[in-house]
Design a protein around this motif. Structure first.
Motif, PDB file in Angstrom:
ATOM      1  N   TYR A  18       0.810  -1.217   0.000  1.00 37.34           N
ATOM      2  CA  TYR A  18       0.000   0.000   0.000  1.00 37.34           C
ATOM      3  C   TYR A  18       0.846   1.271   0.000  1.00 37.34           C
ATOM      4  CZ  TYR A  18      -4.312  -2.589   0.444  1.00 37.34           C
ATOM      5  OH  TYR A  18      -5.381  -3.419   0.198  1.00 37.34           O
ATOM      6  N   GLY A  19       2.142   1.125   0.184  1.00 39.17           N
ATOM      7  CA  GLY A  19       3.031   2.280   0.125  1.00 39.17           C
ATOM      8  C   GLY A  19       3.615   2.526  -1.253  1.00 39.17           C
ATOM      9  N   LEU A  20       3.374   1.612  -2.190  1.00 41.40           N
ATOM     10  CA  LEU A  20       3.932   1.728  -3.543  1.00 41.40           C
ATOM     11  C   LEU A  20       3.243   2.833  -4.347  1.00 41.40           C
ATOM     12  CD1 LEU A  20       4.137  -2.045  -4.517  1.00 41.40           C
ATOM     13  CD2 LEU A  20       6.059  -0.522  -4.013  1.00 41.40           C
ATOM     14  N   PRO A  21       3.897   3.299  -5.422  1.00 41.62           N
ATOM     15  CA  PRO A  21       3.182   4.181  -6.359  1.00 41.62           C
ATOM     16  C   PRO A  21       1.951   3.453  -6.886  1.00 41.62           C
ATOM     17  CG  PRO A  21       5.531   4.159  -6.833  1.00 41.62           C
ATOM     18  CD  PRO A  21       5.295   3.093  -5.799  1.00 41.62           C
ATOM     19  N   LEU A  22       0.917   4.211  -7.163  1.00 38.56           N
ATOM     20  CA  LEU A  22      -0.370   3.627  -7.527  1.00 38.56           C
ATOM     21  C   LEU A  22      -0.285   2.697  -8.734  1.00 38.56           C
ATOM     22  CD1 LEU A  22      -3.227   3.664  -6.517  1.00 38.56           C
ATOM     23  CD2 LEU A  22      -3.672   5.661  -7.939  1.00 38.56           C
ATOM     24  N   VAL A  56      -7.354   6.952  -6.352  1.00 40.65           N
ATOM     25  CA  VAL A  56      -6.340   8.006  -6.195  1.00 40.65           C
ATOM     26  C   VAL A  56      -6.472   8.667  -4.825  1.00 40.65           C
ATOM     27  CG1 VAL A  56      -5.516  10.222  -7.092  1.00 40.65           C
ATOM     28  CG2 VAL A  56      -6.178   8.420  -8.672  1.00 40.65           C
ATOM     29  N   VAL A  57      -7.718   8.928  -4.403  1.00 42.06           N
ATOM     30  CA  VAL A  57      -7.942   9.577  -3.111  1.00 42.06           C
ATOM     31  C   VAL A  57      -7.490   8.667  -1.972  1.00 42.06           C
ATOM     32  CG1 VAL A  57      -9.728  10.446  -1.543  1.00 42.06           C
ATOM     33  CG2 VAL A  57      -9.796  11.044  -3.965  1.00 42.06           C
ATOM     34  N   ALA A  58      -7.850   7.386  -2.025  1.00 43.02           N
ATOM     35  CA  ALA A  58      -7.428   6.450  -0.982  1.00 43.02           C
ATOM     36  C   ALA A  58      -5.908   6.315  -0.972  1.00 43.02           C
ATOM     37  CB  ALA A  58      -8.080   5.092  -1.201  1.00 43.02           C
ATOM     38  N   TRP A  59      -5.298   6.276  -2.157  1.00 37.04           N
ATOM     39  CA  TRP A  59      -3.838   6.189  -2.240  1.00 37.04           C
ATOM     40  C   TRP A  59      -3.203   7.415  -1.582  1.00 37.04           C
ATOM     41  CZ3 TRP A  59      -0.235   9.371  -4.549  1.00 37.04           C
ATOM     42  CH2 TRP A  59       1.077   8.881  -4.584  1.00 37.04           C
ATOM     43  N   ALA A  60      -3.737   8.615  -1.860  1.00 35.58           N
ATOM     44  CA  ALA A  60      -3.198   9.842  -1.259  1.00 35.58           C
ATOM     45  C   ALA A  60      -3.312   9.790   0.262  1.00 35.58           C
ATOM     46  CB  ALA A  60      -3.920  11.065  -1.814  1.00 35.58           C
ATOM     47  N   ALA A  61      -4.472   9.322   0.772  1.00 39.53           N
ATOM     48  CA  ALA A  61      -4.648   9.207   2.222  1.00 39.53           C
ATOM     49  C   ALA A  61      -3.654   8.196   2.805  1.00 39.53           C
ATOM     50  CB  ALA A  61      -6.085   8.801   2.540  1.00 39.53           C
ATOM     51  N   ASN A  62      -3.426   7.088   2.091  1.00 37.01           N
ATOM     52  CA  ASN A  62      -2.461   6.087   2.558  1.00 37.01           C
ATOM     53  C   ASN A  62      -1.050   6.656   2.619  1.00 37.01           C
ATOM     54  OD1 ASN A  62      -4.486   4.178   2.749  1.00 37.01           O
ATOM     55  ND2 ASN A  62      -4.064   3.269   0.749  1.00 37.01           N
ATOM     56  N   GLN A  63      -0.699   7.477   1.627  1.00 41.72           N
ATOM     57  CA  GLN A  63       0.641   8.070   1.631  1.00 41.72           C
ATOM     58  C   GLN A  63       0.785   9.058   2.782  1.00 41.72           C
ATOM     59  OE1 GLN A  63       2.642   6.329  -0.329  1.00 41.72           O
ATOM     60  NE2 GLN A  63       0.668   5.406  -0.823  1.00 41.72           N
ATOM     61  N   LEU A  64      -0.293   9.794   3.075  1.00 39.46           N
ATOM     62  CA  LEU A  64      -0.264  10.696   4.226  1.00 39.46           C
ATOM     63  C   LEU A  64      -0.061   9.916   5.522  1.00 39.46           C
ATOM     64  CD1 LEU A  64      -3.097  13.225   3.356  1.00 39.46           C
ATOM     65  CD2 LEU A  64      -0.647  13.707   3.521  1.00 39.46           C
ATOM     66  N   ALA A  65      -0.670   8.746   5.606  1.00 37.97           N
ATOM     67  CA  ALA A  65      -0.508   7.914   6.801  1.00 37.97           C
ATOM     68  C   ALA A  65       0.951   7.517   6.999  1.00 37.97           C
ATOM     69  CB  ALA A  65      -1.384   6.673   6.710  1.00 37.97           C
ATOM     70  N   ARG A  66       1.693   7.415   5.897  1.00 39.41           N
ATOM     71  CA  ARG A  66       3.114   7.051   5.993  1.00 39.41           C
ATOM     72  C   ARG A  66       4.013   8.265   6.217  1.00 39.41           C
ATOM     73  NH1 ARG A  66       0.500   3.413   3.491  1.00 39.41           N
ATOM     74  NH2 ARG A  66       1.168   1.258   3.432  1.00 39.41           N
ATOM     75  N   SER A  67       3.712   9.362   5.527  1.00 44.63           N
ATOM     76  CA  SER A  67       4.608  10.520   5.599  1.00 44.63           C
ATOM     77  C   SER A  67       4.250  11.501   6.711  1.00 44.63           C
ATOM     78  CB  SER A  67       4.618  11.257   4.253  1.00 44.63           C
ATOM     79  OG  SER A  67       3.332  11.779   3.965  1.00 44.63           O
ATOM     80  N   GLU A  68       3.003  11.476   7.152  1.00 44.55           N
ATOM     81  CA  GLU A  68       2.538  12.431   8.173  1.00 44.55           C
ATOM     82  C   GLU A  68       1.883  11.672   9.326  1.00 44.55           C
ATOM     83  OE1 GLU A  68       3.285  15.535   7.931  1.00 44.55           O
ATOM     84  OE2 GLU A  68       3.909  15.585   5.827  1.00 44.55           O
TER      85      GLU A  68
END
Length: 198
Positions: A18-22, A56-68
């Motif tokens: 889930y951390g990979l590029p979409l 795309v929205v879920a992916w963005a939220a997942n990336q925020l969970a990792r970076s923020e």
């Protein structure tokens, strides 16, 4: 005899997936399912194979969970505080100011995450996408089941806050029997007075 295939650490593998590029998700998911099959974990392989590619929205939220992670933790904390404040207010144990403060804290946590997320989707960061990201974050904040999925960075679809959120599940403070009788008596007296007047 061929050596046994290494059994993947599924939790770690899913976190990486889930951390990979979409655009890399589907191939990596299929590769993980194949490795699980080779390791004779057919049930886990079937489950992984059935995982949906995040929007795309879920992916963005997942990336925020990792970076923020700190901002996401603040969001889930303020969401829990807002649910509690609303429940206490409906039970007559908290005032409107308490609920307003909890609401403002939750909104500020969402705003901070949306600001941090503006660069994540790249060129796709349209106002509409950011609005949907805001809705997903708000829903994850108030939904006790979606919050942990966001915190783990494993959302697959955007979320929508429905109705009044946690207020729907809260039972208002029950009136005691004397109060109910008094209200019924007052209502009957009102109806009698209205009947006499007519």
């Amino acid at each position: 005899m061929a050596p046994l295939a290494a059994v993947p650490d599924l939790d770690r593998e899913l976190a990486a997936l889930y951390g990979l590029p979409l655009d890399a998700f589907t191939k990596a998911r299929n590769d993980l399912a194949a490795r699980l099959r080779r390791a004779h974990q057919s049930d886990a392989a079937a489950e992984v194979r059935g995982l949906r590619k995040p929007t795309v929205v879920a992916w963005a939220a997942n990336q925020l969970a990792r970076s923020e992670t700190e901002l996401v933790r603040r969001l889930t904390d303020t969401g829990a505080e807002l649910r509690e404040a609303q429940q206490r207010a409906l039970a007559g144990e908290a005032d409107a100011r308490t609920v307003a403060e909890a609401t403002a804290a939750e909104r500020e946590a969402i705003r901070a995450l949306v600001v941090a997320g503006r660069a994540l989707p790249g060129e796709r960061a349209s106002p509409g996408l950011l609005d949907r990201l805001t809705q997903t974050l708000r829903a994850a904040a108030i939904d006790e089941q979606a919050g942990p999925l966001l915190a783990a960075g494993r959302l697959t679809e955007e979320l929508q806050a429905v109705g009044f959120g946690p207020l729907e599940a809260v039972e208002p403070k029950r009136r005691d029997a004397d109060e109910v009788r008094r209200a019924a008596r007052d209502h009957v007296n009102h109806l009698r007075a209205e009947a006499r007047r007519l």
